[in-house]
Design a protein around this motif. Structure first.
Motif, PDB file in Angstrom:
ATOM      1  N   LEU A   7       0.847  -1.194   0.000  1.00 11.82           N
ATOM      2  CA  LEU A   7       0.000   0.000   0.000  1.00 11.82           C
ATOM      3  C   LEU A   7       0.884   1.247   0.000  1.00 11.82           C
ATOM      4  CD1 LEU A   7      -2.515  -1.159   2.755  1.00 11.82           C
ATOM      5  CD2 LEU A   7      -2.929  -1.121   0.287  1.00 11.82           C
ATOM      6  N   GLY A   8       0.449   2.252  -0.735  1.00 16.54           N
ATOM      7  CA  GLY A   8       1.206   3.495  -0.812  1.00 16.54           C
ATOM      8  C   GLY A   8       1.375   4.176   0.531  1.00 16.54           C
ATOM      9  N   ASP A   9       0.415   4.032   1.412  1.00 18.43           N
ATOM     10  CA  ASP A   9       0.478   4.692   2.719  1.00 18.43           C
ATOM     11  C   ASP A   9       1.695   4.262   3.532  1.00 18.43           C
ATOM     12  OD1 ASP A   9      -1.815   6.036   2.144  1.00 18.43           O
ATOM     13  OD2 ASP A   9      -3.123   4.848   3.441  1.00 18.43           O
ATOM     14  N   TYR A  10       2.188   3.058   3.304  1.00 16.37           N
ATOM     15  CA  TYR A  10       3.318   2.546   4.080  1.00 16.37           C
ATOM     16  C   TYR A  10       4.651   2.719   3.360  1.00 16.37           C
ATOM     17  CZ  TYR A  10      -0.053   0.127   7.127  1.00 16.37           C
ATOM     18  OH  TYR A  10      -1.060  -0.172   8.001  1.00 16.37           O
ATOM     19  N   HIS A  11       4.642   3.184   2.123  1.00 11.05           N
ATOM     20  CA  HIS A  11       5.834   3.126   1.285  1.00 11.05           C
ATOM     21  C   HIS A  11       7.047   3.820   1.910  1.00 11.05           C
ATOM     22  CE1 HIS A  11       8.403   3.126  -2.251  1.00 11.05           C
ATOM     23  NE2 HIS A  11       8.582   4.420  -2.070  1.00 11.05           N
ATOM     24  N   GLU A  12       6.890   5.024   2.379  1.00  7.62           N
ATOM     25  CA  GLU A  12       8.031   5.803   2.864  1.00  7.62           C
ATOM     26  C   GLU A  12       8.697   5.139   4.064  1.00  7.62           C
ATOM     27  OE1 GLU A  12       9.117  10.310   4.469  1.00  7.62           O
ATOM     28  OE2 GLU A  12       7.114   9.890   3.674  1.00  7.62           O
ATOM     29  N   VAL A  13       7.905   4.772   5.057  1.00  8.20           N
ATOM     30  CA  VAL A  13       8.494   4.172   6.260  1.00  8.20           C
ATOM     31  C   VAL A  13       9.000   2.767   5.961  1.00  8.20           C
ATOM     32  CG1 VAL A  13       8.106   3.549   8.665  1.00  8.20           C
ATOM     33  CG2 VAL A  13       6.973   5.550   7.707  1.00  8.20           C
ATOM     34  N   ARG A  14       8.255   2.008   5.177  1.00  6.56           N
ATOM     35  CA  ARG A  14       8.685   0.658   4.810  1.00  6.56           C
ATOM     36  C   ARG A  14      10.056   0.686   4.146  1.00  6.56           C
ATOM     37  NH1 ARG A  14       6.664  -0.359  -0.072  1.00  6.56           N
ATOM     38  NH2 ARG A  14       4.492  -0.265   0.654  1.00  6.56           N
ATOM     39  N   THR A  15      10.249   1.625   3.230  1.00  2.83           N
ATOM     40  CA  THR A  15      11.513   1.743   2.516  1.00  2.83           C
ATOM     41  C   THR A  15      12.649   2.117   3.457  1.00  2.83           C
ATOM     42  OG1 THR A  15      10.332   2.412   0.512  1.00  2.83           O
ATOM     43  CG2 THR A  15      12.688   2.910   0.611  1.00  2.83           C
ATOM     44  N   ALA A  16      12.369   3.014   4.393  1.00  2.00           N
ATOM     45  CA  ALA A  16      13.395   3.422   5.358  1.00  2.00           C
ATOM     46  C   ALA A  16      13.773   2.284   6.288  1.00  2.00           C
ATOM     47  CB  ALA A  16      12.886   4.621   6.157  1.00  2.00           C
ATOM     48  N   ALA A  32      15.998  -0.198   4.389  1.00  2.00           N
ATOM     49  CA  ALA A  32      17.375   0.284   4.242  1.00  2.00           C
ATOM     50  C   ALA A  32      18.147   0.142   5.554  1.00  2.00           C
ATOM     51  CB  ALA A  32      17.372   1.734   3.777  1.00  2.00           C
ATOM     52  N   HIS A  33      17.491   0.460   6.665  1.00  2.00           N
ATOM     53  CA  HIS A  33      18.133   0.351   7.974  1.00  2.00           C
ATOM     54  C   HIS A  33      18.507  -1.097   8.286  1.00  2.00           C
ATOM     55  CE1 HIS A  33      19.048   0.947  12.174  1.00  2.00           C
ATOM     56  NE2 HIS A  33      18.073   0.123  12.533  1.00  2.00           N
ATOM     57  N   LEU A  34      17.594  -2.021   8.025  1.00  2.00           N
ATOM     58  CA  LEU A  34      17.862  -3.428   8.318  1.00  2.00           C
ATOM     59  C   LEU A  34      18.981  -3.976   7.450  1.00  2.00           C
ATOM     60  CD1 LEU A  34      14.263  -4.858   8.850  1.00  2.00           C
ATOM     61  CD2 LEU A  34      15.952  -4.202  10.573  1.00  2.00           C
ATOM     62  N   ARG A  35      19.025  -3.581   6.191  1.00  2.00           N
ATOM     63  CA  ARG A  35      20.097  -4.040   5.319  1.00  2.00           C
ATOM     64  C   ARG A  35      21.462  -3.572   5.832  1.00  2.00           C
ATOM     65  NH1 ARG A  35      18.476  -5.979   0.269  1.00  2.00           N
ATOM     66  NH2 ARG A  35      16.239  -5.741  -0.161  1.00  2.00           N
ATOM     67  N   ALA A  36      21.520  -2.350   6.317  1.00  2.00           N
ATOM     68  CA  ALA A  36      22.777  -1.822   6.847  1.00  2.00           C
ATOM     69  C   ALA A  36      23.201  -2.570   8.108  1.00  2.00           C
ATOM     70  CB  ALA A  36      22.627  -0.329   7.134  1.00  2.00           C
ATOM     71  N   GLY A  68      12.738   2.913  22.688  1.00  2.00           N
ATOM     72  CA  GLY A  68      14.006   2.506  22.104  1.00  2.00           C
ATOM     73  C   GLY A  68      13.819   1.794  20.771  1.00  2.00           C
ATOM     74  N   LEU A  69      12.801   0.964  20.694  1.00  2.00           N
ATOM     75  CA  LEU A  69      12.508   0.246  19.451  1.00  2.00           C
ATOM     76  C   LEU A  69      12.152   1.213  18.331  1.00  2.00           C
ATOM     77  CD1 LEU A  69      11.924  -2.472  17.967  1.00  2.00           C
ATOM     78  CD2 LEU A  69       9.574  -2.254  18.793  1.00  2.00           C
ATOM     79  N   ARG A  70      11.300   2.185  18.649  1.00  2.00           N
ATOM     80  CA  ARG A  70      10.873   3.154  17.633  1.00  2.00           C
ATOM     81  C   ARG A  70      12.042   4.042  17.203  1.00  2.00           C
ATOM     82  NH1 ARG A  70       5.683   3.220  16.620  1.00  2.00           N
ATOM     83  NH2 ARG A  70       5.755   5.302  15.718  1.00  2.00           N
ATOM     84  N   LYS A  71      12.904   4.389  18.146  1.00  2.00           N
ATOM     85  CA  LYS A  71      14.064   5.203  17.801  1.00  2.00           C
ATOM     86  C   LYS A  71      15.004   4.444  16.886  1.00  2.00           C
ATOM     87  CE  LYS A  71      17.925   7.778  19.849  1.00  2.00           C
ATOM     88  NZ  LYS A  71      18.597   8.167  21.117  1.00  2.00           N
ATOM     89  N   ASP A  72      15.240   3.156  17.198  1.00  2.00           N
ATOM     90  CA  ASP A  72      16.153   2.342  16.397  1.00  2.00           C
ATOM     91  C   ASP A  72      15.661   2.206  14.957  1.00  2.00           C
ATOM     92  OD1 ASP A  72      18.440   0.459  16.140  1.00  2.00           O
ATOM     93  OD2 ASP A  72      16.831  -0.972  15.758  1.00  2.00           O
ATOM     94  N   LEU A  73      14.346   2.078  14.767  1.00  2.00           N
ATOM     95  CA  LEU A  73      13.794   1.889  13.428  1.00  2.00           C
ATOM     96  C   LEU A  73      13.394   3.204  12.770  1.00  2.00           C
ATOM     97  CD1 LEU A  73      11.626  -1.311  13.985  1.00  2.00           C
ATOM     98  CD2 LEU A  73      13.860  -1.133  12.883  1.00  2.00           C
ATOM     99  N   ARG A  74      13.685   4.319  13.443  1.00  2.00           N
ATOM    100  CA  ARG A  74      13.371   5.663  12.907  1.00  2.00           C
ATOM    101  C   ARG A  74      11.879   5.831  12.642  1.00  2.00           C
ATOM    102  NH1 ARG A  74      18.661   3.695  12.992  1.00  2.00           N
ATOM    103  NH2 ARG A  74      20.132   5.148  12.048  1.00  2.00           N
ATOM    104  N   LEU A  75      11.054   5.311  13.565  1.00  2.00           N
ATOM    105  CA  LEU A  75       9.610   5.470  13.426  1.00  2.00           C
ATOM    106  C   LEU A  75       9.166   6.774  14.080  1.00  2.00           C
ATOM    107  CD1 LEU A  75       8.426   1.838  14.284  1.00  2.00           C
ATOM    108  CD2 LEU A  75       8.954   2.821  12.042  1.00  2.00           C
ATOM    109  N   ALA A  76       8.221   7.448  13.492  1.00  2.00           N
ATOM    110  CA  ALA A  76       7.759   8.726  14.017  1.00  2.00           C
ATOM    111  C   ALA A  76       7.106   8.536  15.378  1.00  2.00           C
ATOM    112  CB  ALA A  76       6.765   9.358  13.049  1.00  2.00           C
TER     113      ALA A  76
END
Length: 268
Positions: free
Chosen positions: A192-201, A204-208, A260-268
């Motif tokens: 869904l488009g609504d999740y695209h921005e955060v999903r992509t971020a 990228a974080h998990l791959r790193a 801490g979890l939200r900070k690590d995953l850069r969630l708003a």
């Protein structure tokens, strides 16, 4: 140690391959499995064709080991796959069921197939490859986390049932592990488009993080420790990060862990 017979699912790569090699080096006679059998190069252990989502395939593989060796002393349930970072509603029900059929019911099928032989032997050990996501949430990984939570509850409950026959069920909990697990990751099938921005971020974080994560050999060492312990624990964390996360989950205030979890995953 008398020659011990081990059966390791998902042993063609990653954690499963590392576990099979470690057990072989430690004196076990090892049978690894994958859906493609012995394809993919020579290994120091035998490979069997096995699809953990197929009852007949599971039974045939277990019967083949019993026919040749007469016993199975150790089962390592490792086979599984993940869904690339996606919101919980970005997978269809069919995709969710497919993930559980491999990650959870695959382990159940394997366990059911070996337990009659272990009960006859009055000995045996079953090691489930779980995850820190079996006791932690994973935003954009809810279904995978749920399958690992299911493994935790199943294994501990099972362990109480089978101790009377000298059998134990144990969970090994890695954190991030640097493997080719990405090759066994599928995309969400209802994006869904609504999740695209955060999903992509998050992706990228998990791959790193995975690029510098623990090696599968570290997990294999913990599996060996759990397999050989005279008085095994119900759960073994694998690696420093996994141990820290277990402590945080046990003792940190819920609000602190949540933040801490939200900070690590850069969630708003």
């Amino acid at each position: 140690m008398n020659k011990q017979i081990a059966l390791v699912t998902g042993a063609s790569s990653g954690i499963g391959e590392a576990v099979a090699k470690q057990l072989t080096a430690s004196g076990y006679t090892v049978y690894g499995t994958s859906r493609h059998g012995a394809k993919g190069g020579q290994r120091p252990y035998a490979m069997l064709s096995l699809d953990v989502t197929d009852d007949v395939s599971v039974q045939q593989a277990v019967d083949a080991v019993i026919q040749k060796e007469g016993r199975i002393d150790l089962l390592v349930n490792n086979a599984g796959f993940g869904i690339a970072p996606a919101g919980a509603e970005e997978s269809s029900l069919a995709q969710a069921q497919s993930l559980f059929d491999t990650n959870f019911f695959g382990a159940v099928r394997m366990t059911r197939a070996v337990l009659p032989h272990m009960r006859r032997q009055r000995a045996g050990r079953i090691i489930q490859i779980g995850s820190v996501l079996g006791f932690l949430p994973m935003p954009y990984g809810a279904l995978y986390s749920a399958s690992k939570h299911a493994i935790e509850g199943y294994s501990e409950s099972l362990d109480h049932e089978i101790r009377q026959w000298g059998i134990r069920s144990i969970v090994v909990e890695p954190a991030y592990t640097n493997t080719a697990f990405g090759a066994n990751v599928v995309e969400g099938d209802a994006l869904l488009g609504d999740y695209h921005e955060v999903r992509t971020a998050v992706d990228a974080h998990l791959r790193a993080v995975l690029a510098s994560a623990d090696s599968p050999e570290l997990v294999a060492q913990i599996v060996l420790k759990a397999a050989q312990a005279r008085k095994p624990k119900l759960r073994y964390t694998a690696g420093v990060m996994a141990a820290r996360l277990r402590l945080l989950r046990s003792y940190a205030p819920a609000a602190l862990l949540d933040a801490g979890l939200r900070k690590d995953l850069r969630l708003a």
